[in-house]
Design an enzyme around this catalytic site. Structure first.
Site, PDB file in Angstrom:
ATOM      1  N   ALA A   1      50.756-147.242 -52.230  1.00  0.00           N
ATOM      2  CA  ALA A   1      50.560-146.234 -52.134  1.00  0.00           C
ATOM      3  C   ALA A   1      50.226-144.615 -51.862  1.00  0.00           C
ATOM      4  CB  ALA A   1      49.161-145.534 -53.102  1.00  0.00           C
TER       5      ALA A   1
ATOM      6  N   GLU B   1      53.229-154.178 -55.853  1.00  0.00           N
ATOM      7  CA  GLU B   1      54.095-155.445 -56.586  1.00  0.00           C
ATOM      8  C   GLU B   1      54.404-155.517 -57.584  1.00  0.00           C
ATOM      9  OE1 GLU B   1      50.751-158.639 -55.047  1.00  0.00           O
ATOM     10  OE2 GLU B   1      49.591-158.002 -57.558  1.00  0.00           O
TER      11      GLU B   1
ATOM     12  N   CYS C   1      22.561-141.510 -71.534  1.00  0.00           N
ATOM     13  CA  CYS C   1      21.482-142.517 -71.875  1.00  0.00           C
ATOM     14  C   CYS C   1      21.640-142.659 -73.078  1.00  0.00           C
ATOM     15  CB  CYS C   1      20.896-141.095 -72.243  1.00  0.00           C
ATOM     16  SG  CYS C   1      18.878-141.933 -73.486  1.00  0.00           S
TER      17      CYS C   1
ATOM     18  N   HIS D   1      38.532-144.737 -68.032  1.00  0.00           N
ATOM     19  CA  HIS D   1      36.612-146.305 -67.767  1.00  0.00           C
ATOM     20  C   HIS D   1      35.404-145.258 -67.170  1.00  0.00           C
ATOM     21  CE1 HIS D   1      40.285-149.531 -67.950  1.00  0.00           C
ATOM     22  NE2 HIS D   1      39.680-148.823 -69.276  1.00  0.00           N
TER      23      HIS D   1
ATOM     24  N   GLY E   1      49.641-148.041 -59.476  1.00  0.00           N
ATOM     25  CA  GLY E   1      48.092-148.700 -58.325  1.00  0.00           C
ATOM     26  C   GLY E   1      47.778-149.502 -59.573  1.00  0.00           C
TER      27      GLY E   1
ATOM     28  N   ILE F   1      36.633-144.890 -62.314  1.00  0.00           N
ATOM     29  CA  ILE F   1      35.573-144.984 -61.580  1.00  0.00           C
ATOM     30  C   ILE F   1      35.078-143.585 -60.371  1.00  0.00           C
ATOM     31  CG2 ILE F   1      35.115-146.128 -64.265  1.00  0.00           C
ATOM     32  CD1 ILE F   1      32.707-147.623 -61.550  1.00  0.00           C
TER      33      ILE F   1
HETATM   34  C1  BJW Z   1      48.183-151.540 -54.760  1.00  0.00           C
HETATM   35  C2  BJW Z   1      47.508-151.274 -53.643  1.00  0.00           C
HETATM   36  C3  BJW Z   1      48.126-150.476 -52.892  1.00  0.00           C
HETATM   37  C4  BJW Z   1      47.040-153.091 -54.559  1.00  0.00           C
HETATM   38  N1  BJW Z   1      49.310-149.160 -53.271  1.00  0.00           N
HETATM   39  N2  BJW Z   1      49.195-150.636 -54.812  1.00  0.00           N
HETATM   40  C5  BJW Z   1      43.097-159.825 -75.692  1.00  0.00           C
HETATM   41  C6  BJW Z   1      44.961-159.153 -75.905  1.00  0.00           C
HETATM   42  C7  BJW Z   1      44.506-157.346 -76.164  1.00  0.00           C
HETATM   43  C8  BJW Z   1      42.962-157.017 -75.573  1.00  0.00           C
HETATM   44  C9  BJW Z   1      42.308-157.616 -74.911  1.00  0.00           C
HETATM   45  C10 BJW Z   1      42.430-158.808 -75.160  1.00  0.00           C
HETATM   46  N3  BJW Z   1      40.815-159.841 -75.241  1.00  0.00           N
HETATM   47  C11 BJW Z   1      40.007-158.362 -75.395  1.00  0.00           C
HETATM   48  C12 BJW Z   1      40.837-157.088 -75.193  1.00  0.00           C
HETATM   49  C13 BJW Z   1      40.552-156.136 -74.843  1.00  0.00           C
HETATM   50  C14 BJW Z   1      40.244-155.660 -72.835  1.00  0.00           C
HETATM   51  C15 BJW Z   1      40.766-156.199 -72.689  1.00  0.00           C
HETATM   52  O1  BJW Z   1      42.188-155.302 -71.632  1.00  0.00           O
HETATM   53  N4  BJW Z   1      40.799-157.072 -72.051  1.00  0.00           N
HETATM   54  C16 BJW Z   1      42.399-157.733 -70.936  1.00  0.00           C
HETATM   55  C17 BJW Z   1      41.090-158.759 -69.977  1.00  0.00           C
HETATM   56  C18 BJW Z   1      43.006-158.957 -71.963  1.00  0.00           C
HETATM   57  N5  BJW Z   1      40.026-153.941 -72.367  1.00  0.00           N
HETATM   58  C19 BJW Z   1      39.268-153.055 -73.492  1.00  0.00           C
HETATM   59  O2  BJW Z   1      37.423-153.628 -73.860  1.00  0.00           O
HETATM   60  C20 BJW Z   1      38.212-151.853 -73.226  1.00  0.00           C
HETATM   61  N6  BJW Z   1      38.415-150.983 -74.773  1.00  0.00           N
HETATM   62  C21 BJW Z   1      39.018-151.886 -75.679  1.00  0.00           C
HETATM   63  O3  BJW Z   1      40.079-152.496 -75.428  1.00  0.00           O
HETATM   64  O4  BJW Z   1      39.060-151.302 -76.725  1.00  0.00           O
HETATM   65  C22 BJW Z   1      39.743-151.473 -77.765  1.00  0.00           C
HETATM   66  C23 BJW Z   1      40.611-150.327 -78.037  1.00  0.00           C
HETATM   67  C24 BJW Z   1      41.729-150.719 -79.111  1.00  0.00           C
HETATM   68  C25 BJW Z   1      42.914-149.358 -79.212  1.00  0.00           C
HETATM   69  C26 BJW Z   1      42.704-148.409 -78.295  1.00  0.00           C
HETATM   70  C27 BJW Z   1      41.990-148.153 -77.934  1.00  0.00           C
HETATM   71  C28 BJW Z   1      40.368-149.402 -77.865  1.00  0.00           C
HETATM   72  C29 BJW Z   1      37.986-151.326 -72.407  1.00  0.00           C
HETATM   73  C30 BJW Z   1      38.386-152.509 -70.873  1.00  0.00           C
HETATM   74  C31 BJW Z   1      37.632-151.367 -69.445  1.00  0.00           C
HETATM   75  C32 BJW Z   1      37.923-152.195 -68.421  1.00  0.00           C
HETATM   76  N7  BJW Z   1      36.827-152.220 -67.219  1.00  0.00           N
HETATM   77  C33 BJW Z   1      36.847-152.117 -66.298  1.00  0.00           C
HETATM   78  C34 BJW Z   1      35.356-152.178 -65.391  1.00  0.00           C
HETATM   79  C35 BJW Z   1      34.599-151.144 -65.785  1.00  0.00           C
HETATM   80  C36 BJW Z   1      34.540-149.802 -64.436  1.00  0.00           C
HETATM   81  C37 BJW Z   1      34.420-150.365 -63.146  1.00  0.00           C
HETATM   82  O5  BJW Z   1      33.230-151.359 -63.420  1.00  0.00           O
HETATM   83  O6  BJW Z   1      34.689-150.360 -62.270  1.00  0.00           O
HETATM   84  O7  BJW Z   1      37.719-150.991 -66.170  1.00  0.00           O
HETATM   85  S1  BJW Z   1      37.732-153.558 -66.017  1.00  0.00           S
HETATM   86  C38 BJW Z   1      39.140-153.084 -64.538  1.00  0.00           C
HETATM   87  O8  BJW Z   1      39.752-153.391 -64.455  1.00  0.00           O
HETATM   88  C39 BJW Z   1      38.328-152.112 -64.237  1.00  0.00           C
HETATM   89  C40 BJW Z   1      39.910-150.908 -64.421  1.00  0.00           C
HETATM   90  O9  BJW Z   1      39.427-149.865 -64.886  1.00  0.00           O
HETATM   91  C41 BJW Z   1      40.672-151.998 -65.364  1.00  0.00           C
HETATM   92  C42 BJW Z   1      42.071-152.112 -64.671  1.00  0.00           C
HETATM   93  O10 BJW Z   1      41.720-152.349 -63.422  1.00  0.00           O
HETATM   94  P1  BJW Z   1      42.911-151.766 -62.588  1.00  0.00           P
HETATM   95  O11 BJW Z   1      42.820-150.833 -62.656  1.00  0.00           O
HETATM   96  O12 BJW Z   1      44.064-152.358 -63.480  1.00  0.00           O
HETATM   97  O13 BJW Z   1      43.331-152.733 -61.101  1.00  0.00           O
HETATM   98  P2  BJW Z   1      43.550-154.129 -60.922  1.00  0.00           P
HETATM   99  O14 BJW Z   1      42.423-154.741 -59.775  1.00  0.00           O
HETATM  100  O15 BJW Z   1      44.083-155.476 -62.006  1.00  0.00           O
HETATM  101  O16 BJW Z   1      44.882-154.281 -60.240  1.00  0.00           O
HETATM  102  C43 BJW Z   1      45.000-153.858 -59.435  1.00  0.00           C
HETATM  103  C44 BJW Z   1      46.928-153.208 -58.599  1.00  0.00           C
HETATM  104  O17 BJW Z   1      46.817-152.254 -57.784  1.00  0.00           O
HETATM  105  C45 BJW Z   1      47.293-154.339 -58.636  1.00  0.00           C
HETATM  106  O18 BJW Z   1      48.730-154.016 -59.311  1.00  0.00           O
HETATM  107  C46 BJW Z   1      48.018-154.692 -56.883  1.00  0.00           C
HETATM  108  O19 BJW Z   1      49.287-154.800 -56.671  1.00  0.00           O
HETATM  109  C47 BJW Z   1      47.810-152.935 -57.020  1.00  0.00           C
HETATM  110  N8  BJW Z   1      47.743-152.565 -56.168  1.00  0.00           N
HETATM  111  N9  BJW Z   1      47.271-152.211 -53.363  1.00  0.00           N
HETATM  112  C48 BJW Z   1      49.218-149.455 -54.730  1.00  0.00           C
HETATM  113  N10 BJW Z   1      47.916-150.064 -51.450  1.00  0.00           N
END
Ligand code: BJW
Length: 240
Positions: free
Chosen positions: A225, A209, A121, A113, A180, A97
């Site tokens: 990265a 990783e 709103c 996201h 990432g 974001i």
């Molecule tokens: C480096 C590094 C360096 C570090 N160099 N690399 C059961 C099964 C399957 C799905 C679900 C389930 N139960 C619920 C769900 C759905 C749910 C979900 O996935 N839950 C799981 C946790 C199980 N998903 C949702 O609800 C989504 N909506 C949805 O599915 O709607 C229905 C739909 C269906 C079909 C099609 C379409 C839609 C919505 C998800 C909303 C996520 N929101 C967040 C917070 C809001 C924004 C914010 O506050 O910032 O978004 S959660 C958080 O996680 C944020 C991120 O965008 C998101 C992903 O995280 P990301 O970017 O992967 O970060 P990390 O920390 O996890 O990983 C970082 C990586 O970087 C690591 O691998 C490190 O190794 C690496 N790294 N340093 C390179 N220097």
């Protein structure tokens, strides 16, 4: 005459690309979810239950993003360079974001996201640019009601943005690159399989990783990265 078809690229980025810019990831040991309970700050229920806590959480992150020490790093800059120099289509899809891709110069970008520097709103759905705090007592410009303005972000249980455009691009791309991201959040975690479905796209994961979805990629590059993304982009551009 034979017309050359240039390969299309979809790049998915996650919090890891912005870590070396000073923004925390979510699931690393020093990540945001180690300090905050996701159920308390990143669900629609949390916002209904305790809007003050949720607004504080995003207000603090917005202030941090706007502080002078946070700026795009060489990985963001390399991806903007890829978009400028690549002969075919490049679509950047970010789960982040923050606005570091835009600041680096990327143009064709989807924030699936949402965006921290926007407010929405909850009643009318109208989206507003927002550089400062969202205050609890504030009235929205559209309905003139207090308490309806929320961060323009996608919480758990909500539908990510522009899914139609993203799936269409995944269906026709020749190269899918994930950078990432931990592959733990859907639907983004399923993009690699979607890109591979047609049997055409090559898939590459760049991460410091191994992740939950590493085995699904044709190729993996391991490292920070800021080092591996510029190197990978240069290699890609030199081949085309
Ligand atoms: C480096 C590094 C360096 C570090 N160099 N690399 C059961 C099964 C399957 C799905 C679900 C389930 N139960 C619920 C769900 C759905 C749910 C979900 O996935 N839950 C799981 C946790 C199980 N998903 C949702 O609800 C989504 N909506 C949805 O599915 O709607 C229905 C739909 C269906 C079909 C099609 C379409 C839609 C919505 C998800 C909303 C996520 N929101 C967040 C917070 C809001 C924004 C914010 O506050 O910032 O978004 S959660 C958080 O996680 C944020 C991120 O965008 C998101 C992903 O995280 P990301 O970017 O992967 O970060 P990390 O920390 O996890 O990983 C970082 C990586 O970087 C690591 O691998 C490190 O190794 C690496 N790294 N340093 C390179 N220097």
């Amino acid at each position: 005459m034979h017309q050359q078809i240039h390969p299309g690229v979809v790049v998915l980025t996650g919090a890891g690309i912005s870590k070396e810019s000073g923004l925390h990831t979510f699931r690393d040991p020093d990540g945001i979810w180690a300090r905050y309970d996701v159920e308390e700050v990143a669900t629609p229920e949390a916002f209904r239950r305790n809007p003050a806590l949720v607004q504080d959480f995003y207000n603090a992150r917005r202030r941090q993003l706007r502080s002078p020490e946070i700026c795009p790093n060489p990985a963001h800059l390399a991806l903007a360079d890829l978009e400028r120099r690549w002969p075919g289509e490049v679509l950047m899809v970010t789960q982040n974001i923050d606005d570091l891709h835009e600041r680096a110069g990327t143009r064709n970008l989807i924030h699936m996201h949402g965006e921290l520097l926007k407010a929405r709103c909850a009643r009318s759905g109208r989206v507003y640019e927002r550089l400062g705090d969202i205050k609890l007592e504030e009235r929205c410009p559209c309905c003139n009601l207090a308490g309806t303005l929320r961060p323009h972000v996608v919480w758990f249980g909500e539908m990510p943005l522009e899914m139609g455009r993203i799936f269409a691009a995944l269906g026709r791309c020749d190269l899918f690159i994930a950078i990432g991201t931990s592959g733990q959040v859907h639907p983004a975690a399923g993009f690699v399989e979607e890109a591979r479905r047609g049997g055409r796209a090559r898939t590459v994961e760049l991460n410091v990783e191994e992740t939950a979805i590493s085995p699904l990629f044709h190729e993996r590059v391991t490292g920070a990265a800021t080092r591996i993304v510029p190197e990978y982009v240069e290699k890609l551009l030199s081949r085309h």
